[in-house]
Design a protein around this motif. Structure first.
Motif, mmCIF file in Angstrom:
data_model
loop_
_atom_site.group_PDB
_atom_site.id
_atom_site.type_symbol
_atom_site.label_atom_id
_atom_site.label_comp_id
_atom_site.label_asym_id
_atom_site.label_seq_id
_atom_site.Cartn_x
_atom_site.Cartn_y
_atom_site.Cartn_z
ATOM 1 N N VAL A 183 0.847 -1.201 0.000
ATOM 2 C CA VAL A 183 0.000 0.000 0.000
ATOM 3 C C VAL A 183 0.882 1.250 0.000
ATOM 4 C CG1 VAL A 183 -1.751 1.289 1.298
ATOM 5 C CG2 VAL A 183 -1.963 -1.195 1.058
ATOM 6 N N MET A 184 1.959 1.226 0.750
ATOM 7 C CA MET A 184 2.869 2.381 0.796
ATOM 8 C C MET A 184 3.474 2.675 -0.572
ATOM 9 S SD MET A 184 4.709 1.543 4.432
ATOM 10 C CE MET A 184 5.890 2.886 4.388
ATOM 11 N N THR A 185 3.753 1.629 -1.358
ATOM 12 C CA THR A 185 4.384 1.850 -2.660
ATOM 13 C C THR A 185 3.474 2.571 -3.646
ATOM 14 O OG1 THR A 185 3.801 -0.336 -3.528
ATOM 15 C CG2 THR A 185 5.960 -0.109 -2.442
ATOM 16 N N LEU A 186 2.198 2.696 -3.339
ATOM 17 C CA LEU A 186 1.311 3.485 -4.199
ATOM 18 C C LEU A 186 1.782 4.935 -4.296
ATOM 19 C CD1 LEU A 186 -2.186 2.128 -3.106
ATOM 20 C CD2 LEU A 186 -0.978 1.681 -5.261
ATOM 21 N N GLY A 187 2.594 5.366 -3.344
ATOM 22 C CA GLY A 187 3.158 6.712 -3.391
ATOM 23 C C GLY A 187 4.014 6.948 -4.623
ATOM 24 N N LEU A 188 4.500 5.875 -5.247
ATOM 25 C CA LEU A 188 5.289 6.015 -6.481
ATOM 26 C C LEU A 188 4.452 6.612 -7.611
ATOM 27 C CD1 LEU A 188 7.246 2.636 -6.435
ATOM 28 C CD2 LEU A 188 8.126 4.914 -5.867
ATOM 29 N N LEU A 189 3.135 6.448 -7.538
ATOM 30 C CA LEU A 189 2.256 7.000 -8.574
ATOM 31 C C LEU A 189 2.280 8.526 -8.600
ATOM 32 C CD1 LEU A 189 -0.795 4.601 -8.114
ATOM 33 C CD2 LEU A 189 0.970 4.508 -9.889
ATOM 34 N N GLY A 190 2.748 9.125 -7.513
ATOM 35 C CA GLY A 190 2.823 10.582 -7.455
ATOM 36 C C GLY A 190 4.095 11.169 -8.037
ATOM 37 N N VAL A 191 5.071 10.341 -8.384
ATOM 38 C CA VAL A 191 6.353 10.842 -8.892
ATOM 39 C C VAL A 191 6.175 11.697 -10.154
ATOM 40 C CG1 VAL A 191 8.621 10.194 -9.792
ATOM 41 C CG2 VAL A 191 7.720 9.070 -7.741
ATOM 42 N N PHE A 222 -4.228 11.366 -7.351
ATOM 43 C CA PHE A 222 -4.965 11.022 -6.137
ATOM 44 C C PHE A 222 -4.725 9.572 -5.725
ATOM 45 C CE2 PHE A 222 -7.423 14.603 -7.839
ATOM 46 C CZ PHE A 222 -7.300 15.463 -6.752
ATOM 47 N N ALA A 223 -4.382 8.731 -6.692
ATOM 48 C CA ALA A 223 -4.075 7.335 -6.366
ATOM 49 C C ALA A 223 -2.889 7.251 -5.410
ATOM 50 C CB ALA A 223 -3.805 6.545 -7.646
ATOM 51 N N ALA A 224 -1.950 8.183 -5.546
ATOM 52 C CA ALA A 224 -0.804 8.212 -4.631
ATOM 53 C C ALA A 224 -1.259 8.474 -3.200
ATOM 54 C CB ALA A 224 0.208 9.264 -5.079
ATOM 55 N N GLY A 225 -2.366 9.180 -3.056
ATOM 56 C CA GLY A 225 -2.888 9.481 -1.720
ATOM 57 C C GLY A 225 -3.297 8.253 -0.935
ATOM 58 N N PHE A 226 -3.643 7.182 -1.627
ATOM 59 C CA PHE A 226 -4.018 5.949 -0.925
ATOM 60 C C PHE A 226 -2.828 5.351 -0.180
ATOM 61 C CE2 PHE A 226 -7.389 6.033 -4.205
ATOM 62 C CZ PHE A 226 -8.479 6.038 -3.351
ATOM 63 N N SER A 227 -1.623 5.753 -0.568
ATOM 64 C CA SER A 227 -0.432 5.223 0.106
ATOM 65 C C SER A 227 -0.395 5.620 1.579
ATOM 66 C CB SER A 227 0.837 5.719 -0.592
ATOM 67 O OG SER A 227 1.013 7.113 -0.408
ATOM 68 N N TRP A 228 -1.063 6.722 1.913
ATOM 69 C CA TRP A 228 -1.048 7.174 3.301
ATOM 70 C C TRP A 228 -1.735 6.185 4.242
ATOM 71 C CZ3 TRP A 228 2.442 10.480 4.559
ATOM 72 C CH2 TRP A 228 2.903 11.385 3.606
ATOM 73 N N ALA A 229 -2.665 5.380 3.732
ATOM 74 C CA ALA A 229 -3.277 4.355 4.584
ATOM 75 C C ALA A 229 -2.212 3.349 5.036
ATOM 76 C CB ALA A 229 -4.400 3.638 3.836
ATOM 77 N N GLY A 230 -1.276 3.040 4.151
ATOM 78 C CA GLY A 230 -0.183 2.161 4.537
ATOM 79 C C GLY A 230 0.782 2.835 5.490
ATOM 80 N N THR A 231 1.092 4.104 5.193
ATOM 81 C CA THR A 231 2.066 4.846 5.995
ATOM 82 C C THR A 231 1.551 5.148 7.394
ATOM 83 O OG1 THR A 231 2.994 5.842 4.005
ATOM 84 C CG2 THR A 231 3.393 6.997 6.090
ATOM 85 N N TYR A 232 0.306 5.599 7.490
ATOM 86 C CA TYR A 232 -0.246 6.069 8.764
ATOM 87 C C TYR A 232 -0.962 5.003 9.588
ATOM 88 C CZ TYR A 232 0.363 11.100 7.828
ATOM 89 O OH TYR A 232 0.865 12.352 7.612
ATOM 90 N N LEU A 233 -1.430 3.945 8.948
ATOM 91 C CA LEU A 233 -2.202 2.938 9.681
ATOM 92 C C LEU A 233 -1.551 1.552 9.662
ATOM 93 C CD1 LEU A 233 -5.778 3.965 8.481
ATOM 94 C CD2 LEU A 233 -4.696 4.506 10.668
ATOM 95 N N LEU A 234 -1.301 1.032 8.466
ATOM 96 C CA LEU A 234 -0.822 -0.348 8.365
ATOM 97 C C LEU A 234 0.609 -0.520 8.871
ATOM 98 C CD1 LEU A 234 -2.333 -1.223 4.865
ATOM 99 C CD2 LEU A 234 -3.279 -1.723 7.135
ATOM 100 N N PHE A 235 1.513 0.374 8.458
ATOM 101 C CA PHE A 235 2.907 0.263 8.891
ATOM 102 C C PHE A 235 3.047 0.479 10.398
ATOM 103 C CE2 PHE A 235 7.473 2.041 8.048
ATOM 104 C CZ PHE A 235 8.051 0.832 8.400
ATOM 105 N N PRO A 236 2.442 1.531 10.979
ATOM 106 C CA PRO A 236 2.533 1.683 12.440
ATOM 107 C C PRO A 236 1.905 0.522 13.209
ATOM 108 C CG PRO A 236 1.881 3.753 11.442
ATOM 109 C CD PRO A 236 1.827 2.708 10.355
ATOM 110 N N THR A 237 0.820 -0.033 12.684
ATOM 111 C CA THR A 237 0.214 -1.202 13.337
ATOM 112 C C THR A 237 1.169 -2.384 13.292
ATOM 113 O OG1 THR A 237 -2.002 -0.421 12.767
ATOM 114 C CG2 THR A 237 -1.774 -2.762 13.297
ATOM 115 N N TRP A 238 1.836 -2.556 12.155
ATOM 116 C CA TRP A 238 2.836 -3.628 12.025
ATOM 117 C C TRP A 238 3.957 -3.428 13.042
ATOM 118 C CZ3 TRP A 238 8.045 -3.707 10.501
ATOM 119 C CH2 TRP A 238 8.574 -4.961 10.183
#
Length: 186
Positions: free
Chosen positions: A132-140, A158-174
Protein backbone atom coordinates in the motif's frame (compact mmCIF):
# COMPACT_ATOMS: atom_id res chain seq x y z
CA UNK A 1 15.68 -11.52 10.15
CA UNK A 2 15.65 -11.81 13.90
CA UNK A 3 17.61 -9.56 16.20
CA UNK A 4 17.72 -8.75 19.89
CA UNK A 5 14.30 -7.68 21.20
CA UNK A 6 15.87 -5.01 23.41
CA UNK A 7 17.26 -3.18 20.38
CA UNK A 8 14.11 -3.30 18.26
CA UNK A 9 11.29 -2.79 20.74
CA UNK A 10 11.83 0.89 21.62
CA UNK A 11 12.27 1.89 17.97
CA UNK A 12 9.26 -0.14 16.85
CA UNK A 13 7.13 1.22 19.69
CA UNK A 14 8.14 4.83 18.98
CA UNK A 15 7.48 4.31 15.26
CA UNK A 16 4.00 2.92 15.89
CA UNK A 17 3.04 5.67 18.31
CA UNK A 18 4.38 8.48 16.10
CA UNK A 19 2.68 7.02 13.01
CA UNK A 20 -0.74 6.73 14.62
CA UNK A 21 -0.39 10.11 16.39
CA UNK A 22 0.57 11.77 13.11
CA UNK A 23 -2.51 10.24 11.49
CA UNK A 24 -4.68 11.51 14.34
CA UNK A 25 -3.20 15.00 13.94
CA UNK A 26 -4.13 14.99 10.26
CA UNK A 27 -7.70 13.92 11.02
CA UNK A 28 -8.05 16.62 13.69
CA UNK A 29 -6.48 19.19 11.35
CA UNK A 30 -9.16 18.47 8.75
CA UNK A 31 -11.78 18.62 11.50
CA UNK A 32 -10.74 22.22 12.23
CA UNK A 33 -7.75 22.06 14.58
CA UNK A 34 -5.51 24.10 12.26
CA UNK A 35 -2.54 24.13 14.66
CA UNK A 36 -2.19 20.36 14.25
CA UNK A 37 -1.26 20.73 10.59
CA UNK A 38 2.30 21.69 11.52
CA UNK A 39 2.43 18.84 14.05
CA UNK A 40 1.40 16.45 11.27
CA UNK A 41 4.09 17.87 8.99
CA UNK A 42 6.82 17.36 11.57
CA UNK A 43 5.38 13.94 12.39
CA UNK A 44 5.90 12.90 8.76
CA UNK A 45 9.61 13.67 8.95
CA UNK A 46 9.99 12.01 12.36
CA UNK A 47 8.15 8.93 11.06
CA UNK A 48 10.52 8.79 8.09
CA UNK A 49 13.57 8.98 10.35
CA UNK A 50 12.13 6.35 12.71
CA UNK A 51 11.48 4.11 9.69
CA UNK A 52 15.17 4.32 8.80
CA UNK A 53 16.12 3.67 12.44
CA UNK A 54 13.88 0.60 12.39
CA UNK A 55 15.47 -0.65 9.15
CA UNK A 56 18.92 -0.12 10.66
CA UNK A 57 18.02 -1.83 13.95
CA UNK A 58 16.37 -4.85 12.34
CA UNK A 59 19.44 -5.60 10.25
CA UNK A 60 22.58 -5.29 12.39
CA UNK A 61 25.87 -4.70 10.56
CA UNK A 62 27.36 -8.19 11.04
CA UNK A 63 24.36 -9.79 9.30
CA UNK A 64 23.81 -7.32 6.46
CA UNK A 65 23.85 -9.01 3.07
CA UNK A 66 24.35 -6.98 -0.09
CA UNK A 67 20.58 -7.19 -0.67
CA UNK A 68 19.92 -5.89 2.85
CA UNK A 69 22.37 -3.03 2.24
CA UNK A 70 20.58 -2.04 -0.98
CA UNK A 71 17.22 -2.12 0.79
CA UNK A 72 18.65 -0.11 3.67
CA UNK A 73 19.90 2.45 1.13
CA UNK A 74 16.42 2.64 -0.42
CA UNK A 75 14.95 3.24 3.05
CA UNK A 76 17.57 5.94 3.70
CA UNK A 77 16.68 7.78 0.49
CA UNK A 78 13.01 7.43 1.47
CA UNK A 79 13.67 8.97 4.89
CA UNK A 80 15.47 11.92 3.25
CA UNK A 81 12.50 12.47 0.91
CA UNK A 82 10.09 12.57 3.86
CA UNK A 83 12.23 15.31 5.38
CA UNK A 84 12.25 17.18 2.06
CA UNK A 85 8.44 17.01 1.93
CA UNK A 86 8.18 18.40 5.45
CA UNK A 87 10.71 21.13 4.72
CA UNK A 88 8.91 22.17 1.53
CA UNK A 89 5.56 22.63 3.23
CA UNK A 90 6.86 24.18 6.47
CA UNK A 91 8.99 26.76 4.64
CA UNK A 92 6.09 27.38 2.25
CA UNK A 93 8.39 26.65 -0.69
CA UNK A 94 5.46 24.59 -2.03
CA UNK A 95 1.90 23.97 -1.03
CA UNK A 96 0.77 20.95 0.92
CA UNK A 97 -0.12 18.93 -2.17
CA UNK A 98 3.30 18.90 -3.82
CA UNK A 99 5.02 18.49 -0.46
CA UNK A 100 2.73 15.54 0.23
CA UNK A 101 3.72 13.96 -3.08
CA UNK A 102 7.38 14.23 -2.02
CA UNK A 103 6.65 12.66 1.35
CA UNK A 104 4.53 9.88 -0.13
CA UNK A 105 7.38 9.15 -2.58
CA UNK A 106 9.71 8.81 0.41
CA UNK A 107 7.35 6.49 2.24
CA UNK A 108 6.91 4.47 -0.97
CA UNK A 109 10.65 3.80 -0.92
CA UNK A 110 10.40 2.81 2.74
CA UNK A 111 7.54 0.52 1.65
CA UNK A 112 9.93 -1.11 -0.83
CA UNK A 113 12.31 -1.78 2.07
CA UNK A 114 9.42 -3.35 4.00
CA UNK A 115 8.40 -5.49 1.01
CA UNK A 116 11.97 -6.69 0.64
CA UNK A 117 12.53 -7.58 4.28
CA UNK A 118 9.21 -8.71 5.77
CA UNK A 119 9.48 -12.26 7.09
CA UNK A 120 8.32 -14.46 9.91
CA UNK A 121 4.88 -14.44 11.45
CA UNK A 122 4.35 -10.74 10.64
CA UNK A 123 5.32 -11.21 6.99
CA UNK A 124 1.81 -10.93 5.52
CA UNK A 125 1.02 -7.74 7.43
CA UNK A 126 4.40 -6.27 6.43
CA UNK A 127 3.85 -7.14 2.78
CA UNK A 128 0.39 -5.57 2.76
CA UNK A 129 1.63 -2.39 4.47
CA UNK A 130 4.61 -2.15 2.12
CA UNK A 131 2.48 -2.72 -0.97
CA UNK A 132 0.00 0.00 0.00
CA UNK A 133 2.87 2.38 0.80
CA UNK A 134 4.38 1.85 -2.66
CA UNK A 135 1.31 3.48 -4.20
CA UNK A 136 3.16 6.71 -3.39
CA UNK A 137 5.29 6.01 -6.48
CA UNK A 138 2.26 7.00 -8.57
CA UNK A 139 2.82 10.58 -7.45
CA UNK A 140 6.35 10.84 -8.89
CA UNK A 141 5.16 12.19 -12.27
CA UNK A 142 3.19 14.80 -10.33
CA UNK A 143 6.42 15.84 -8.60
CA UNK A 144 8.18 16.13 -11.95
CA UNK A 145 5.27 18.20 -13.28
CA UNK A 146 5.18 20.41 -10.18
CA UNK A 147 1.53 19.58 -9.42
CA UNK A 148 0.64 21.64 -6.37
CA UNK A 149 -3.06 22.41 -6.58
CA UNK A 150 -5.53 19.90 -5.22
CA UNK A 151 -8.37 21.34 -7.29
CA UNK A 152 -6.58 21.01 -10.63
CA UNK A 153 -4.40 17.96 -9.92
CA UNK A 154 -4.73 15.16 -12.47
CA UNK A 155 -6.94 12.36 -11.13
CA UNK A 156 -4.12 9.82 -11.26
CA UNK A 157 -2.19 11.78 -8.61
CA UNK A 158 -4.96 11.02 -6.14
CA UNK A 159 -4.08 7.34 -6.37
CA UNK A 160 -0.80 8.21 -4.63
CA UNK A 161 -2.89 9.48 -1.72
CA UNK A 162 -4.02 5.95 -0.93
CA UNK A 163 -0.43 5.22 0.11
CA UNK A 164 -1.05 7.17 3.30
CA UNK A 165 -3.28 4.35 4.58
CA UNK A 166 -0.18 2.16 4.54
CA UNK A 167 2.07 4.85 6.00
CA UNK A 168 -0.25 6.07 8.76
CA UNK A 169 -2.20 2.94 9.68
CA UNK A 170 -0.82 -0.35 8.37
CA UNK A 171 2.91 0.26 8.89
CA UNK A 172 2.53 1.68 12.44
CA UNK A 173 0.21 -1.20 13.34
CA UNK A 174 2.84 -3.63 12.03
CA UNK A 175 5.56 -1.97 14.12
CA UNK A 176 3.39 -2.02 17.25
CA UNK A 177 2.85 -5.74 16.71
CA UNK A 178 6.59 -6.11 16.18
CA UNK A 179 7.26 -4.29 19.47
CA UNK A 180 4.96 -6.70 21.33
CA UNK A 181 6.71 -9.83 20.11
CA UNK A 182 9.15 -11.73 22.32
CA UNK A 183 11.55 -12.25 19.42
CA UNK A 184 11.04 -9.51 16.81
CA UNK A 185 11.16 -10.50 13.17
CA UNK A 186 11.18 -8.23 10.15
Amino acid sequence: MSTEPDAVRPVALAHGIVGLATCLCLILFYAGADALGAVNDVGNAVLGVLSLALAWTLHPAPRRSSRALVLLGVAAVGAVLTIIGTTLVMTEATGFYLAGLWSSFGFALIGIWLLGTASGSLRRAGLIAGAVMTLGLLGVPGILMGVDDLDTAPPWTFAAGFSWAGTYLLFPTWTLRLARRNTPEA
